[in-house]
Enzyme design. Structure first.
Site, PDB file in Angstrom:
ATOM      1  N   HIS A 187       0.824  -1.211   0.000  1.00 19.89           N
ATOM      2  CA  HIS A 187       0.000   0.000   0.000  1.00 19.89           C
ATOM      3  C   HIS A 187       0.856   1.259   0.000  1.00 19.89           C
ATOM      4  O   HIS A 187       0.491   2.263  -0.608  1.00 19.89           O
ATOM      5  CB  HIS A 187      -0.947  -0.011   1.210  1.00 19.89           C
ATOM      6  CG  HIS A 187      -2.238  -0.709   0.943  1.00 19.89           C
ATOM      7  ND1 HIS A 187      -2.908  -1.423   1.903  1.00 19.89           N
ATOM      8  CD2 HIS A 187      -2.979  -0.821  -0.183  1.00 19.89           C
ATOM      9  CE1 HIS A 187      -4.013  -1.925   1.378  1.00 19.89           C
ATOM     10  NE2 HIS A 187      -4.077  -1.584   0.131  1.00 19.89           N
ATOM     11  N   ARG A 224     -10.747 -13.807 -12.021  1.00 18.61           N
ATOM     12  CA  ARG A 224     -10.121 -15.124 -11.906  1.00 18.61           C
ATOM     13  C   ARG A 224     -10.714 -15.850 -10.707  1.00 18.61           C
ATOM     14  O   ARG A 224     -10.783 -15.292  -9.610  1.00 18.61           O
ATOM     15  CB  ARG A 224      -8.602 -14.981 -11.727  1.00 18.61           C
ATOM     16  CG  ARG A 224      -7.883 -16.334 -11.614  1.00 18.61           C
ATOM     17  CD  ARG A 224      -6.378 -16.157 -11.540  1.00 18.61           C
ATOM     18  NE  ARG A 224      -5.934 -15.547 -10.295  1.00 18.61           N
ATOM     19  CZ  ARG A 224      -4.678 -15.184 -10.043  1.00 18.61           C
ATOM     20  NH1 ARG A 224      -3.750 -15.357 -10.973  1.00 18.61           N
ATOM     21  NH2 ARG A 224      -4.350 -14.642  -8.890  1.00 18.61           N
ATOM     22  N   CYS A 255      -1.734 -11.338 -18.450  1.00 14.33           N
ATOM     23  CA  CYS A 255      -1.883 -10.657 -17.164  1.00 14.33           C
ATOM     24  C   CYS A 255      -0.663 -10.811 -16.265  1.00 14.33           C
ATOM     25  O   CYS A 255      -0.701 -10.435 -15.103  1.00 14.33           O
ATOM     26  CB  CYS A 255      -3.133 -11.145 -16.434  1.00 14.33           C
ATOM     27  SG  CYS A 255      -3.175 -12.925 -16.165  1.00 14.33           S
ATOM     28  N   ARG A 275      -7.852 -10.584  -8.862  1.00 15.53           N
ATOM     29  CA  ARG A 275      -7.380 -11.652  -7.980  1.00 15.53           C
ATOM     30  C   ARG A 275      -8.363 -11.807  -6.820  1.00 15.53           C
ATOM     31  O   ARG A 275      -8.307 -11.054  -5.854  1.00 15.53           O
ATOM     32  CB  ARG A 275      -5.991 -11.320  -7.442  1.00 15.53           C
ATOM     33  CG  ARG A 275      -4.906 -11.146  -8.490  1.00 15.53           C
ATOM     34  CD  ARG A 275      -3.580 -10.868  -7.775  1.00 15.53           C
ATOM     35  NE  ARG A 275      -2.458 -10.728  -8.681  1.00 15.53           N
ATOM     36  CZ  ARG A 275      -1.975  -9.562  -9.111  1.00 15.53           C
ATOM     37  NH1 ARG A 275      -2.536  -8.428  -8.714  1.00 15.53           N
ATOM     38  NH2 ARG A 275      -0.940  -9.532  -9.920  1.00 15.53           N
ATOM     39  N   ARG A 282      10.900 -18.239  -9.193  1.00 12.74           N
ATOM     40  CA  ARG A 282      11.077 -16.788  -9.327  1.00 12.74           C
ATOM     41  C   ARG A 282      11.271 -16.087  -7.992  1.00 12.74           C
ATOM     42  O   ARG A 282      11.653 -14.916  -7.964  1.00 12.74           O
ATOM     43  CB  ARG A 282       9.892 -16.170 -10.076  1.00 12.74           C
ATOM     44  CG  ARG A 282       8.526 -16.424  -9.472  1.00 12.74           C
ATOM     45  CD  ARG A 282       7.433 -16.039 -10.470  1.00 12.74           C
ATOM     46  NE  ARG A 282       6.118 -16.505 -10.096  1.00 12.74           N
ATOM     47  CZ  ARG A 282       5.216 -15.762  -9.473  1.00 12.74           C
ATOM     48  NH1 ARG A 282       5.512 -14.513  -9.154  1.00 12.74           N
ATOM     49  NH2 ARG A 282       4.028 -16.235  -9.174  1.00 12.74           N
ATOM     50  N   GLU A 310      -0.851 -20.817 -17.999  1.00 11.91           N
ATOM     51  CA  GLU A 310       0.320 -20.594 -17.156  1.00 11.91           C
ATOM     52  C   GLU A 310       1.116 -21.869 -16.918  1.00 11.91           C
ATOM     53  O   GLU A 310       2.129 -21.860 -16.213  1.00 11.91           O
ATOM     54  CB  GLU A 310      -0.101 -19.972 -15.811  1.00 11.91           C
ATOM     55  CG  GLU A 310      -1.223 -20.706 -15.117  1.00 11.91           C
ATOM     56  CD  GLU A 310      -1.806 -19.936 -13.956  1.00 11.91           C
ATOM     57  OE1 GLU A 310      -1.101 -19.091 -13.375  1.00 11.91           O
ATOM     58  OE2 GLU A 310      -2.989 -20.172 -13.622  1.00 11.91           O
ATOM     59  N   ASN A 333       3.939 -14.921 -15.281  1.00 11.46           N
ATOM     60  CA  ASN A 333       4.734 -15.099 -14.054  1.00 11.46           C
ATOM     61  C   ASN A 333       4.992 -16.578 -13.789  1.00 11.46           C
ATOM     62  O   ASN A 333       6.125 -16.993 -13.519  1.00 11.46           O
ATOM     63  CB  ASN A 333       4.017 -14.475 -12.854  1.00 11.46           C
ATOM     64  CG  ASN A 333       3.894 -12.975 -12.973  1.00 11.46           C
ATOM     65  OD1 ASN A 333       4.390 -12.387 -13.927  1.00 11.46           O
ATOM     66  ND2 ASN A 333       3.233 -12.348 -12.023  1.00 11.46           N
ATOM     67  N   ASP A 334       3.944 -17.393 -13.867  1.00 10.89           N
ATOM     68  CA  ASP A 334       4.108 -18.827 -13.648  1.00 10.89           C
ATOM     69  C   ASP A 334       4.569 -19.546 -14.911  1.00 10.89           C
ATOM     70  O   ASP A 334       5.355 -20.504 -14.827  1.00 10.89           O
ATOM     71  CB  ASP A 334       2.801 -19.448 -13.152  1.00 10.89           C
ATOM     72  CG  ASP A 334       2.634 -19.311 -11.649  1.00 10.89           C
ATOM     73  OD1 ASP A 334       3.656 -19.099 -10.964  1.00 10.89           O
ATOM     74  OD2 ASP A 334       1.497 -19.400 -11.159  1.00 10.89           O
TER      75      ASP A 334
END
Length: 575
Positions: A190, A334, A504, A297, A467, A433, A456-457
């Site tokens: 944040h 998702r 994404c 998410r 990662r 992914e 990412n995956d």
């Protein structure tokens, strides 16, 4: 001396270092006599009320200085301090274990922090900072501890701290603090989000910079590249002053693009949308010029609580995001992506040797069908209020996809029987992914409306690189030829069937990757909200026809280094 971290908020700053080092609040665990237990509970309750009053004042001042979206961070803090599950757990510990309020607070809060810190999803890990903020505020109240003041600066400084809470960040005076850097943190904290909205350059995740910089050292902070220079040369200072001037001029230009469509120089239209975790993020994304949501998410709804969210709680959250985007712009939700690596106590998930390849995401949902169907009902109900689309995570086979769609069909029938409105033609897609899904994309595409590539995956599964492991992070290469071939295969399979493809993962917001992905034919780019305008500015300069030629040549190259060098020389350097 140069330090490399994570660029949390873009921009440049030059100035003296100011170290904000807060002393750790020491908590001594004490046994409370039975006769004084209720008095101790009341002491905790009274100080909680005082903390809520402080937060309400901070929320109002933040609303006036920065707007509603930033103020909502403190609304979430207030709600937690009013949450009977969180506060009740602390009071119960005081009563059942006969311990002082400080110890009970620390133990309960630390268990929440450990839960969030253990999660694979960076966004969720960063929520631990909010719990720390609340814990420390209450501990200061209970113990009378003082914190270092942010108000005693005589000149604009670059603030260094081990970490900055949202409260600290909200109270920064932009006229006195030109930038900040922290030892820990990530782009989705944040404080990082607030830094971007306050236009304060920031670098986080620098590990030990506070132990290696002295007060008054001259710093250059590069929030775009995640760099901090300590006592730089005059030539480097001059170079960064020139960069700062160019950056200032570009910001004026970028703001003019906020409400413009994302169209290439030769007239090709793409969608630039945002990755979000909650309805407040959607508001922020809209203000950054996002044309919708490419990844919602939903895990956030399941975190920091002792039981599953109800159907109505989920429905209200999904509906709020759809309405933020006017009911017409796309919102891709998702389904639950959680599992063995995210230890939600109320799910009683088994410990696993390799949770990243384990009982998680769609695998968990297909096993716990009632939980899954509750979410499907909520998403379908919300689809009546906007352009909602839905996608399943971690699909590896046609069998899984068909199982999920069968459950979706059952839920649709239930809603129809109950007379509850939903969009019967809501688009349903899958995350690509896992390499197996990429390889059978031509089969999967026959039973979906779209693909969203989760790089990412996909990257870590394709190259077998964790990662999160710093020792081998240099092997995590988005431009690896194998990764690019899988992406190309997925796009071609979808387009051959007349379906659209989004992305994404972090790669979608990578300015070097965008021209290549455009040339490959990617239809939708979903990224962090703060990246939207820079991406739009880039897209408007690109000729899609030429990018197709660039992409064809890139696919003949044999290493990520050669690919990046080619894109830099033939695209980025020519803009």
């Amino acid at each position: 001396m140069q330090w490399k971290g994570i660029g949390a908020a873009p921009g440049y700053a030059i100035g003296p270092a100011f170290l904000l080092l807060e002393e750790k609040i020491e908590v001594q665990k004490r046994t409370i006599p039975q006769a004084e237990i209720e008095r101790e509970v009341k002491r905790f309750s009274d100080h909680t009320s005082l903390a809520i009053e402080e937060l309400e004042a901070l929320r109002e001042s933040t609303r006036q200085k920065m707007g509603e979206k930033q103020a909502e961070i403190f609304s979430a803090h207030i709600l937690l301090l009013q949450d009977p599950e969180f506060i009740g757990a602390i009071e119960a510990k005081i009563r059942t274990e006969a311990v002082n309020a400080e110890a009970a607070l620390q133990e309960v809060a630390d268990s929440f922090i450990a839960l969030f810190d253990s999660m694979d999803d960076e966004y969720m890990r960063e929520r631990a900072a909010d719990i720390r903020d609340i814990r420390n505020r209450l501990l200061r109240k209970l113990t009378g501890a003082k914190t270092a003041s942010l108000d005693d600066f005589n000149e604009p400084v670059i603030l260094l701290a081990h970490d900055l809470t949202p409260s600290d960040t909200a109270q920064l005076d932009r006229s006195k603090v030109s930038a900040f850097a922290t030892d820990i943190g990530g782009r989705t904290s944040h404080s990082a989000i607030m830094a971007r909205s306050m236009d304060i350059p920031a670098v986080v995740g620098l590990k030990e910079i506070t132990a290696n910089v002295k007060p008054g050292d001259i710093l250059i902070l590069d929030g775009s590249e995640g760099l901090v220079y300590v006592n730089p040369s005059p030539d480097l200072v001059a170079a960064y002053k020139a960069k700062a001037e160019r950056e200032s001029a570009q910001k004026v230009l970028l703001q003019q693009l906020k409400d413009e469509p994302s169209v290439t120089a030769d007239g090709a239209r793409v969608e630039l949308v945002a990755n979000i975790g909650n309805p407040q993020d959607a508001v922020l994304a809209k203000e950054y010029g996002a044309e919708g949501v490419g990844l919602y998410r939903t895990e956030f709804l399941y975190m920091g609580r002792s039981a599953l969210p109800t159907e109505d709680e989920q429905f209200q959250a999904y509906k709020a995001v759809a309405e933020t985007f006017g009911g017409t712009q796309p919102v891709v939700i998702r389904t639950l992506d959680i599992g063995g690596d995210k230890e939600l106590p109320y799910l009683n998930l088994p410990k696993e040797m390799n949770p990243f390849l384990g009982y998680r995401a769609i695998r968990l949902c297909l096993d716990r069908t009632e939980m899954f169907k509750t979410q499907l009902r909520a998403i379908l109900r919300a689809s009546a209020f906007g352009n909602i689309k839905m996608m399943y995570p971690m699909i590896s086979s046609l069998h899984e996809l068909r199982q999920a769609n069968q459950l979706l069909a059952e839920v649709k029938e239930e809603l129809a029987r109950e007379g509850i409105a939903y969009n019967p033609t809501m688009e349903v897609g899958i995350m690509i992914e896992i390499p197996s899904a990429a390889m059978i994309a031509d089969q999967l595409v026959k039973e979906v409306d779209f693909f969203s590539i989760g790089t990412n995956d996909l990257i870590q599964y394709t190259i077998a690189v964790d990662r999160m492991n710093e020792k081998i992070s240099h092997l995590y290469q988005p431009f690896h030829p194998a990764v690019l071939r899988l992406i190309q295969h997925v796009i071609q399979a979808a387009h051959s069937a007349g379906k659209w493809v989004g992305m994404c993962g972090e790669m979608a917001g990578n300015l070097t990757a965008i021209p290549l992905l455009l040339g490959m034919g990617l239809d939708e780019f979903s990224m962090s909200a703060s990246s939207i305008l820079r991406a739009r500015h880039l897209v408007k300069q690109l000729d899609k026809g030429r990018m197709k030629e660039i992409a064809r040549h890139v696919m003949t190259l044999d290493s990520s280094e050669a690919i990046v060098a080619y894109l830099q020389e033939h695209v980025m350097d020519k803009l």
